[in-house]
Design an enzyme around this catalytic site. Sequence first.
Site, PDB file in Angstrom:
ATOM      1  N   GLY A 290     -10.310  43.034  18.836  1.00 32.64           N
ATOM      2  CA  GLY A 290      -9.862  43.162  20.214  1.00 32.64           C
ATOM      3  C   GLY A 290      -8.905  42.060  20.632  1.00 32.64           C
ATOM      4  N   CYS A 291      -9.151  41.497  21.801  1.00 28.10           N
ATOM      5  CA  CYS A 291      -8.271  40.474  22.358  1.00 28.10           C
ATOM      6  C   CYS A 291      -8.274  39.186  21.551  1.00 28.10           C
ATOM      7  CB  CYS A 291      -8.665  40.177  23.806  1.00 28.10           C
ATOM      8  SG  CYS A 291      -8.443  41.572  24.931  1.00 28.10           S
ATOM      9  N   ALA A 292      -9.313  38.943  20.771  1.00 27.51           N
ATOM     10  CA  ALA A 292      -9.372  37.728  19.953  1.00 27.51           C
ATOM     11  C   ALA A 292      -8.464  37.808  18.735  1.00 27.51           C
ATOM     12  CB  ALA A 292     -10.809  37.475  19.498  1.00 27.51           C
TER      13      ALA A 292
END
Length: 353
Positions: free
Chosen positions: A137-139
């Site tokens: 995801g955003c990581a």
Amino acid sequence: MATLCRPSVSVPEHVITMEETLQLARSLHADHPQLPLALRLIENTGVRTRHIVQPIEETLKHPGFEERNKVYVAEAKARVPAVVRRALDDAEVLASDIDVIIYVSCTGFMMPSLTAWLINEMDFHSTTRQIPIAQLGCAAGGAAINRAHDFCTAYPEANALIVACEFCSLCYQPTDLGIGNLLSNGLFGDGIAAAVVRGKGGEGIALERNGSYLIPKTEDWIMYDVRATGFHFQLDKRVPATMEPLAPALQELAGRHGWDAADLDFYIVHAGGPRILDDLSKFLQVDPHAFRFSRATLTEYGNIASAVVLDALRRLFDAGGAPDRARGLLAGFGPGITAEMSLGRWRRTDETD
């Protein structure tokens, strides 16, 4: 020493403003019992504009997961190459100089990965390694930087290409009426970013150390429920408070490197929302101005998932960069709950190590 060079970033041409988002929420969910709360949460994101890959009229439709994924594939192939070319040019390398492509995306699916298509279409060597990452995801923007750093540490003469492609609007689910989903409808935007990590030479951030930290027992706080209709985003109400347990991980990484996380020259972090930046400022004891590049990304583009860190770094470059040898921290946050962190010094010369 591996150097993260200037990222190239592109956002789609279709724009939706905060005012338009709020009006859509009022018209589509007029009878929702928690509409006032949803509107307030959307307003509090600080997002003023977002860019989306289709006109809003098409975005609001749901022709099915198959059709949406076809849009993802077509738009990725149409838009990614230009961003990659600019990143290669900015790093002063050729496609033939790249040894590994790290592709991150959580908003569509391809197998083989877009990396295979890029190698065939853009004259990368057939021996180019492929590292597609789909589930961070955003990581994943931070993870891509870290894996590129690891690769160039193992192969000091090598160069890595990072590509982040996120079309969050293709994950819109009109039947999901929970507060978390209504909030996400006003928070996420679409964007593409690419950057080169050079094993030798280059201007940018000379990467020195990286690390990862997962908050125990939080794996269901940010997640996808995968259904016949596609990816259904699940967001726990506790997520905005995760900087309190993550800040010590950032401090520990800096401490192991002999640095003080509260006393660095620049900070490039994932802007998942304003609370993330506010709390990080509080718990790291850093002036809020330190996160101005991440906040600008959130304001102008919304949360563009894995591409946020690269866009915030691009803004630092556009502002003139940092003094030579300036110390900085980069971090991406996402499902897990995971933090992907790296430390480095600004490198203004193009001399070989």
